[in-house]
Design an enzyme around this catalytic site. Structure first.
Site, PDB file in Angstrom:
ATOM      1  N   ARG A 132       6.021  -2.932 -16.976  1.00  0.00           N
ATOM      2  CA  ARG A 132       6.692  -4.171 -17.392  1.00  0.00           C
ATOM      3  C   ARG A 132       5.719  -5.167 -18.015  1.00  0.00           C
ATOM      4  O   ARG A 132       6.145  -6.059 -18.758  1.00  0.00           O
ATOM      5  CB  ARG A 132       7.480  -4.762 -16.224  1.00  0.00           C
ATOM      6  CG  ARG A 132       8.720  -3.929 -15.903  1.00  0.00           C
ATOM      7  CD  ARG A 132       9.548  -4.518 -14.780  1.00  0.00           C
ATOM      8  NE  ARG A 132       8.873  -4.494 -13.513  1.00  0.00           N
ATOM      9  CZ  ARG A 132       8.912  -3.486 -12.636  1.00  0.00           C
ATOM     10  NH1 ARG A 132       9.638  -2.413 -12.917  1.00  0.00           N
ATOM     11  NH2 ARG A 132       8.255  -3.531 -11.508  1.00  0.00           N
ATOM     12  N   GLU A 138      -0.925  -0.336   0.670  1.00  0.00           N
ATOM     13  CA  GLU A 138      -0.706  -0.433   2.118  1.00  0.00           C
ATOM     14  C   GLU A 138      -0.929   0.940   2.759  1.00  0.00           C
ATOM     15  O   GLU A 138      -1.584   1.072   3.779  1.00  0.00           O
ATOM     16  CB  GLU A 138       0.711  -0.946   2.380  1.00  0.00           C
ATOM     17  CG  GLU A 138       0.882  -1.459   3.787  1.00  0.00           C
ATOM     18  CD  GLU A 138       2.284  -1.969   4.043  1.00  0.00           C
ATOM     19  OE1 GLU A 138       2.542  -2.370   5.169  1.00  0.00           O
ATOM     20  OE2 GLU A 138       3.117  -1.949   3.103  1.00  0.00           O
TER      21      GLU A 138
HETATM   22  P1  AMP Z   1       0.672  -5.513  -6.671  1.00  0.00           P
HETATM   23  O1  AMP Z   1      -0.339  -4.530  -7.147  1.00  0.00           O
HETATM   24  O2  AMP Z   1       1.007  -5.364  -5.215  1.00  0.00           O
HETATM   25  O3  AMP Z   1       0.323  -6.944  -7.044  1.00  0.00           O
HETATM   26  O4  AMP Z   1       2.040  -5.148  -7.384  1.00  0.00           O
HETATM   27  C1  AMP Z   1       2.288  -5.525  -8.687  1.00  0.00           C
HETATM   28  C2  AMP Z   1       3.090  -4.500  -9.436  1.00  0.00           C
HETATM   29  O5  AMP Z   1       4.173  -3.967  -8.645  1.00  0.00           O
HETATM   30  C3  AMP Z   1       3.717  -5.149 -10.654  1.00  0.00           C
HETATM   31  O6  AMP Z   1       3.444  -4.308 -11.763  1.00  0.00           O
HETATM   32  C4  AMP Z   1       5.201  -5.253 -10.346  1.00  0.00           C
HETATM   33  O7  AMP Z   1       5.927  -4.821 -11.452  1.00  0.00           O
HETATM   34  C5  AMP Z   1       5.444  -4.359  -9.136  1.00  0.00           C
HETATM   35  N1  AMP Z   1       6.131  -5.058  -8.007  1.00  0.00           N
HETATM   36  C6  AMP Z   1       5.612  -5.292  -6.783  1.00  0.00           C
HETATM   37  N2  AMP Z   1       6.476  -5.921  -5.986  1.00  0.00           N
HETATM   38  C7  AMP Z   1       7.600  -6.126  -6.728  1.00  0.00           C
HETATM   39  C8  AMP Z   1       8.872  -6.770  -6.483  1.00  0.00           C
HETATM   40  N3  AMP Z   1       9.187  -7.334  -5.307  1.00  0.00           N
HETATM   41  N4  AMP Z   1       9.765  -6.808  -7.491  1.00  0.00           N
HETATM   42  C9  AMP Z   1       9.465  -6.255  -8.694  1.00  0.00           C
HETATM   43  N5  AMP Z   1       8.303  -5.641  -8.988  1.00  0.00           N
HETATM   44  C10 AMP Z   1       7.366  -5.569  -8.026  1.00  0.00           C
END
Ligand code: AMP
Length: 172
Positions: A59, A96
Site C-alpha cells: 500500500r 511478534e
Molecule cells: P508494522 O511493521 O507493524 O509497523 O506494520 C506496518 C505494515 O503492516 C503496513 O505496511 C500496514 O499496511 C500493515 N498493517 C499493520 N497493522 C495494520 C492495520 N491495523 N490495518 C491495516 N494495515 C496494517
C-alpha cells in the site's frame, strides 16, 4: 479541508481475530479525498530534502508513486523477498512471532541521496525500521518518514530512532 478520517473504514477481526484493520480503499476510491491526501503528504515534507520517494509494498506504492509524481522526483519500491529482479540489499526484522524480510535494489539509491519513506500505516514500526536500514546500507539518507495512519497505542517510535516520522492521521 477534507477530513481524511471520514474515508478510513475499520474492519474488526481482519485478517485475524483481535486486529482492527484500517481499510484505505474508500479514500482511494474518492478522487477528492485521494488528491487531498497526496497534497497533505506533499505539504508535510515541504523543505525536506527529497531526491526520491521510497514506498513500502504494497500500500506504500499507492501513496508513494502519487507523491513522487507530485514532487517531481522518482519512486523506489521496497518489496517482500524474491520479487525484485536485480541485485538486492536485504534486511530482516522481528515480528511478534518470527521474522520478516524486505528488499531493495542495491543501485536504487546513490550514496548521499536523501529520500522520504512512505507507507499507508505504521503499527509496530518493524517494516519502516527495516526500510531505514536498507537505505542506510547503500549510503542513502532518510530525510523523513510519512504515513497516512499511525497506531499511537503501539511503541513504533522506539524502532525509528531520531528520524523525522509522523502520520497524517493518528489513532490512540
Ligand atoms: P508494522 O511493521 O507493524 O509497523 O506494520 C506496518 C505494515 O503492516 C503496513 O505496511 C500496514 O499496511 C500493515 N498493517 C499493520 N497493522 C495494520 C492495520 N491495523 N490495518 C491495516 N494495515 C496494517
Amino acid at each position: 479541508m477534507t477530513n481524511l478520517h471520514d474515508y478510513i473504514r475499520d474492519i474488526p477481526d481482519f485478517p485475524k481475530p483481535g486486529i482492527v484493520f484500517k481499510d484505505i480503499t474508500p479514500l482511494l476510491a474518492h478522487h477528492g479525498a485521494f488528491q487531498a491526501c497526496i497534497e497533505q503528504f506533499a505539504h508535510s515534507i515541504e523543505g525536506v530534502p527529497c531526491d526520491a520517494v521510497v514506498g513500502i509494498e504494497s500500500r506504500g506504492f499507492l501513496f508513494g508513486t502519487a507523491l513522487a509524481l507530485a514532487k517531481g522526483v522518482g519512486f523506489i519500491p521496497v518489496r517482500k523477498p524474491g520479487k525484485l529482479p536485480h541485485d538486492v540489499v536485504r534486511q530482516e526484522y522481528t515480528l511478534e512471532y518470527g521474522t520478516d524480510t524486505v528488499e531493495m535494489h542495491r543501485d536504487a539509491i546513490a550514496p548521499g541521496q536523501s529520500v522520504v519513506i512512505i507507507d499507508d500505516l505504521i503499527a509496530t514500526g518493524g517494516t519502516a525500521g527495516a526500510t531505514v536500514e536498507l537505505i542506510e546500507q547503500v549510503g542513502g539518507r532518510v530525510a523523513a518518514m510519512r504515513f497516512l495512519i499511525s497506531l499511537d497505542f503501539l511503541p513504533w517510535r522506539d524502532r525509528l530512532g531520531d528520524h523525522d516520522a509522523s502520520a497524517l492521521l493518528t489513532f490512540s
